[in-house]
Design a protein around this motif. Sequence first.
Motif, PDB file in Angstrom:
ATOM      1  N   PRO A 149      42.169  44.639  45.085  1.00 33.85           N
ATOM      2  CA  PRO A 149      42.139  44.181  43.634  1.00 33.85           C
ATOM      3  C   PRO A 149      40.998  44.714  42.606  1.00 33.85           C
ATOM      4  CG  PRO A 149      42.069  42.423  45.564  1.00 33.85           C
ATOM      5  CD  PRO A 149      41.693  44.900  46.804  1.00 33.85           C
ATOM      6  N   LEU A 150      39.932  45.413  43.073  1.00 37.30           N
ATOM      7  CA  LEU A 150      39.138  46.236  41.786  1.00 37.30           C
ATOM      8  C   LEU A 150      40.211  46.721  41.554  1.00 37.30           C
ATOM      9  CD1 LEU A 150      36.467  46.395  40.593  1.00 37.30           C
ATOM     10  CD2 LEU A 150      36.044  47.466  42.664  1.00 37.30           C
ATOM     11  N   ARG A 151      41.083  47.693  42.083  1.00 36.10           N
ATOM     12  CA  ARG A 151      41.582  48.616  41.728  1.00 36.10           C
ATOM     13  C   ARG A 151      43.068  48.282  40.395  1.00 36.10           C
ATOM     14  NH1 ARG A 151      42.625  51.478  46.035  1.00 36.10           N
ATOM     15  NH2 ARG A 151      41.159  53.152  46.475  1.00 36.10           N
ATOM     16  N   ALA A 152      43.671  46.742  40.965  1.00 32.15           N
ATOM     17  CA  ALA A 152      44.205  46.197  39.703  1.00 32.15           C
ATOM     18  C   ALA A 152      43.334  45.774  39.046  1.00 32.15           C
ATOM     19  CB  ALA A 152      45.276  44.944  40.442  1.00 32.15           C
ATOM     20  N   SER A 153      42.185  45.423  39.201  1.00 31.35           N
ATOM     21  CA  SER A 153      41.613  45.153  37.358  1.00 31.35           C
ATOM     22  C   SER A 153      41.340  45.693  37.003  1.00 31.35           C
ATOM     23  CB  SER A 153      40.099  43.717  38.917  1.00 31.35           C
ATOM     24  OG  SER A 153      39.489  44.033  37.099  1.00 31.35           O
TER      25      SER A 153
END
Length: 199
Positions: A12-16
Motif C-alpha cells: 500500500p505504501l508503494r502504491a501511494s
Amino acid sequence: MNGSVGGQGKGPLRASVLAARTLRPPAARDAAAEAIRAQALAWEAVSRARTVAAYVSVGTEPGTRPLLDALLASGTRVLLPVLLDDNDLDWAAYTGPDDIMSAARGLQEPTGATLGVDAVRAADVVLVPGLAVSPAGDRLGRGGGSYDRALARVGSGTPTAVVLYDDEVGLAVPVEAHDRRVSHALAPRGVVALTALDG
C-alpha cells in the motif's frame, strides 16, 4: 541486520507513493532534479568523493541525470548499476549520456564494460533509488532486493543516500530482516542525516 517489523504494509505504501509521483507536473520534476544536483554537489561527502555510485533515474523518479553529468564534468568517477538476471547489481563506469541504453524493466544502463558486483565497494558515496525512508534510515524500494544486496557490500563508514522527493522523507516504512538501512536522504530541500542504526 534490521529488526523485522513485517513487510505486509509495503504494498500500500508503494502504491501511494507511486500514485503521488504521477501527479507531479514535468516542470516540478525538472526543478526537483536541478535542486537534487545542487544539494548533492554541496554535500561534503559528494564534493570530496573520488568515486560515486549512483543510478540513472527513470519515469517519475526524482531526477539524477543533471547530477550524473555534473559529477562527470567535475572529474568524479561515477559507477552505474547493471541489473543481472538474478536481480543482483553489476556496475559500469558512466562516460556520458550517449553511452546509456534502455534495458530490462524500463531501466537505463551504461553500455561500457562491467566491473563486477563488488565494484560498489570502491565508492566513497552510494546513491540509491527508493520510494520512501524512515527517520531511522529504513528505505522502501521496489521490492526486488537488488539494492539491499548492493548495500550489504558497502563499508560501514561509507555514506549511503536514498534519493527522494521532500515529502517521501521521514515516513513510517515497514521493514523485513533482509532490508538494509541508508545513512542519509538526498532530496530537493537538502541532505538529511538519518539514524541508520543496524541491530
